[in-house]
Scaffold this active site. Structure first.
Site, mmCIF file in Angstrom:
data_model
loop_
_atom_site.group_PDB
_atom_site.id
_atom_site.type_symbol
_atom_site.label_atom_id
_atom_site.label_comp_id
_atom_site.label_asym_id
_atom_site.label_seq_id
_atom_site.Cartn_x
_atom_site.Cartn_y
_atom_site.Cartn_z
ATOM 1 N N LEU A 21 11.837 4.692 25.556
ATOM 2 C CA LEU A 21 11.014 5.195 26.649
ATOM 3 C C LEU A 21 10.684 6.673 26.495
ATOM 4 O O LEU A 21 9.693 7.147 27.046
ATOM 5 C CB LEU A 21 11.727 4.970 27.990
ATOM 6 C CG LEU A 21 11.917 3.515 28.407
ATOM 7 C CD1 LEU A 21 12.755 3.437 29.672
ATOM 8 C CD2 LEU A 21 10.576 2.830 28.603
ATOM 9 N N GLY A 27 19.127 13.879 26.254
ATOM 10 C CA GLY A 27 19.339 12.733 25.397
ATOM 11 C C GLY A 27 18.085 11.900 25.250
ATOM 12 O O GLY A 27 16.990 12.285 25.672
ATOM 13 N N VAL A 29 16.090 8.126 25.866
ATOM 14 C CA VAL A 29 16.055 7.118 26.923
ATOM 15 C C VAL A 29 15.450 5.841 26.336
ATOM 16 O O VAL A 29 14.379 5.864 25.719
ATOM 17 C CB VAL A 29 15.224 7.598 28.130
ATOM 18 C CG1 VAL A 29 15.324 6.575 29.263
ATOM 19 C CG2 VAL A 29 15.706 8.958 28.607
ATOM 20 N N ASP A 137 16.226 19.950 40.726
ATOM 21 C CA ASP A 137 15.165 19.944 39.712
ATOM 22 C C ASP A 137 14.115 18.895 40.058
ATOM 23 O O ASP A 137 13.709 18.102 39.205
ATOM 24 C CB ASP A 137 15.744 19.668 38.327
ATOM 25 C CG ASP A 137 14.730 20.006 37.215
ATOM 26 O OD1 ASP A 137 13.902 20.910 37.424
ATOM 27 O OD2 ASP A 137 14.768 19.362 36.164
#
Length: 772
Positions: A21, A27, A29, A137
């Site tokens: 994705l 990291g 996904v 965020d």
């Protein structure tokens, strides 16, 4: 979504991976499938981060925080492996683009899409805050758009309110253009920080650009902290909500609960959602592209056609609107298509986008202070919208409201009051009596009525509006407090200072409770309360209250701020009215110096403070210095206003009068004689200012020892007062008394007694007439 690449894992925990994705700073996904067949977004931490013990501890806390959050508009955690190597977390897959991708593809969202977006984001924040967490965020990239509403994702930098910060030491976490000022300064970030980010996200969705621009991170952060947001492209109703969220002071921002109330006042989802999807069509295309089949491993590009329709929902719900059964949306009707021209094409100027652009451009002029031009253009917009859309269309009503407000801001308050008065029943009919825009229009009408000088009428109107605003929006809502403020100011302007002081005292208590004692709005309420207390007759108390206010006002607003200077002037005035003339003179002297420094020596406020300084000096007994100050003021006013201006002549008059009070009669007589000639030339020989100057000129001639000339001059004054007013007028009688005094001084006692007898007879007649 992309196919799995060589080296990608086939499984993470119990999740079988189907494709990639994306990737971020933390990291990669992947799209995964749970053992039960549910699609999941599986985030696998980068190896270099997984090797850091500090990061692992932070990630462990992140997972624990994220597990506790649930809500209709968040993506729940399905499973996690914080102790695995590498660590990972899986959340429910949301088949939709991020808001950032959607705006890039579709452009700014229309209002019909922005309101449900806003409501969903606020509900998500409530779910996060309910667990004692902050998001920290909230950005367009962390908002996903599913077919049934938005989803807030990525609590990777959430912070537990108990003080555990999920950041490295000294690190500032967040995306610059969407961080709150306090977060940018690495200060104390609370729920209001997420509200600020929400406002920035909403501005981006509605306007298509980041409200604080783009550029280097430090440059953007500087604008976040110091500059006003650029909201020109945001529609008016949404801009009001966004501007409240983007307040620099966290205490000025609405809470999530208050935001839901503000949104509900503007948008009603109705019992059934409309079939026309809330998102723009380009967004639904993106959603469709992400609805990949969960049953086949995605090792090759998706072969399903891009235009394949998404599967319909089985039944409509609050979060899942039906897609193929159109119904009329709740609230205002959709904008009708303009009538085509003879050629069959809609004239470009009549197209909805052109009308909206002209409307926004006019509002931009209004916001920048060009009210006259804004009013002219908005009048044209009203005419064209009425012709194209029909006079009853809701957008026409809003254009009429904006036009009336621009007319008011241009100074034509009576005209604005008439326009807004005509608009009120239209809003009541279309939106209902309790809709926020109806109540706002009523308040604007009452304010314009008061500004047009009809204060008693404004007081009656505002008393009803206060009650209705408190009922509809709540007693602590900013609009309720503002309406009470206007009610008090119009009471004061109508002359009922005691009642105004009482209302401001109650409002002050509520401002302190809602905002705090030193909030800017509280300080204004304190100033008006103190001023009205003084105007109601207790000048000493008014001066005392104003004195207590000044240190706080100076600290919060600054010593040179207009409100601080105005409060100092009010305190000096009440000191003088309380009989403390020497103290009032000192206060005015300091005010004149500071006003001259801040506004300039020739500013009206500087000249006014100088005049009052001179007058209170004279009243306190320092007549010679007062005369000198009045003479200096007269010279400056002659330069600025002209030698024949009334203020110039009055300053010369007062200078001569103060010399007379100082018993410097010869100079006083000379100066007052010159003033008499100029008064007579400018305002006429029978004007009260001229007659008053002649009276004192005669007295100063007598004071200088020329009693015969003083008697002659005063005799002329008596005759002219009797002709201009009446033989029994108090000014005529006063002049006769002085004429008799000077006749006595030259030895004409018989003439003096005759004048006194005439004066006594005149008083007797006047008293008899008043008794009868």
């Amino acid at each position: 979504m992309e196919p799995l690449a060589a080296g990608d894992p086939a499984r993470v925990g119990d999740f079988v991976l189907r494709g990639r994705l994306g990737a971020g700073g933390m990291g990669e996904v992947f799209l995964g499938r749970s053992p039960g067949g549910r699609a999941a977004a599986v985030k696998v931490v980068h190896a270099h981060l997984a090797r850091q013990p500090e990061f692992r501890g932070r990630f462990r806390r992140e997972v624990a925080a994220a597990r506790s959050v649930s809500g209709a508009y968040t993506a729940p955690v399905m499973a996690a492996g914080p102790e695995d190597d590498p660590p990972w977390i899986a959340t429910l897959y949301v088949p939709g683009p991020s808001l950032a991708e959607a705006v890039r593809a579709a452009g700014p969202f229309p209002e019909v899409s922005v309101w449900p977006l806003a409501a969903g984001l606020v509900e998500a924040l409530q779910a996060i805050h309910a667990e004692g967490l902050l998001h920290r965020d909230l950005t367009p990239s962390n908002v996903l758009l599913a077919a049934d509403g938005p989803r807030v994702i990525d609590f990777g930098i959430s912070r537990a309110v108990d003080g555990t910060v999920l950041t490295g030491t000294g690190a500032t976490i967040g995306t610059p253009g969407f961080m709150s000022p306090e977060q940018a300064r690495d200060g104390d970030v609370r729920q209001a920080g997420d509200v600020f980010s929400f406002g920035a996200v909403l501005a981006y969705a509605a306007g298509g650009v980041e409200p604080f621009g783009r550029g280097t991170p430090l440059g953007v952060l500087h604008r976040v902290v110091t500059a006003e947001p650029q909201l020109d492209e945001v529609p008016e109703r949404i801009r009001t909500l966004v501007a409240a969220c983007l307040a620099k002071n966290p205490d000025d921002r609405p809470t999530p609960a208050e935001l839901l109330g503000l949104i509900a006042a503007e948008w009603d989802p109705g019992d059934d959602f409309p079939a026309a999807a809330r998102w723009p069509e380009a967004v639904h295309t993106l959603i469709q592209a992400r609805a990949v089949p969960p049953t086949a491993r995605n090792t090759a590009p998706n072969t399903e056609p891009d235009n394949a329709p998404p599967p319909p929902h089985d039944a409509p719900t609050m979060t899942a609107p039906p897609r193929y059964e159109p119904t009329q949306p709740a609230g205002p009707p959709p904008e009708p298509e303009p009538a085509p021209a003879a050629s069959g094409r809609v004239p470009k100027a009549d197209r909805p986008r052109a009308l909206r652009r002209r409307h926004r451009q006019a509002l931009k002029l209004k916001r920048t202070g060009e009210s006259e031009e804004a009013a002219r253009r908005l009048a044209e917009v009203v005419a064209d919208r009425s012709r194209v859309q029909g006079p009853d269309h809701i957008d026409v009503l809003y254009a009429r409201q904006h036009h009336a407000m621009a007319v008011a801001e241009s100074g034509r308050e009576a005209e604005a009051a008439a326009l807004l008065g005509d608009l009120i029943p239209e809003f009541v009919r279309r939106l209902g009596p309790d809709h926020r825009n109806t109540v706002t229009t009523r308040r604007g009408h009452a304010e314009a009525v008061g500004n047009a000088g009809r204060h008693e009428e404004a007081v009656r109107l505002l008393a009803d509006i206060v009650t209705d605003t408190a009922r509809v929006l709540g007693p602590n809502h900013p609009d309720t407090l503002l309406t009470r403020h206007l009610h008090g100011t119009n009471l004061a302007d109508s002359g009922d200072h005691a009642e105004a002081a009482r209302l401001f005292a109650v409002l002050l208590d509520d401002r302190i409770r809602v905002h705090g004692r030193n909030h800017e709005k509280t300080l204004v309420a304190r100033m008006l309360h103190a001023h009205c207390v003084g105007l109601a007759g207790d000048h000493a108390e008014g001066a005392r209250l104003m004195g207590e206010l000044l240190p706080d006002l100076s600290r919060v607003r600054g010593p040179d701020h207009a409100e601080t200077l105005a409060a100092r002037g009010s305190r000096a005035r009440h000191l003088g009215e309380a009989g403390e003339h020497a103290e009032a003179a000192r206060a005015y002297a300091e005010l004149a110096a500071d006003t001259g420094r801040v506004l300039g020596p020739d500013h009206d406020d500087t000249l006014s403070a100088r005049e009052r300084h001179a007058s209170h000096l004279g009243t306190s007994g320092e007549h010679v210095e007062s005369a000198r100050l009045h003479a200096g003021l007269a010279a400056d006013q002659a330069r600025l206003l002209g030698p024949d201006h009334r203020d110039t002549l009055l300053a010369r008059h007062l200078s001569a009068w103060e010399l007379g009070e100082a018993e410097e009669y010869a100079e006083a007589a000379r100066l007052m004689g010159e003033v008499v000639a100029d008064w007579a030339r400018v305002v006429g020989p029978d004007h009260r200012d001229t007659m008053n100057a002649r009276h004192f000129h005669a007295r100063y001639v007598g004071g200088a020892g020329d009693y015969a000339e003083a008697a002659r001059l005063m005799g002329e004054v008596v005759a002219d007062w009797a002709r201009a007013e009446a033989p029994d007028h108090q000014e005529t009688l006063r002049a006769r008394e002085w004429q008799a005094f000077y006749l006595d001084e030259v030895g004409d006692h018989e003439g003096a007694e005759r004048l006194r007898a005439e004066a006594d007879a005149s008083r007797a007649r006047a008293e008899g007439e008043s008794v009868s």
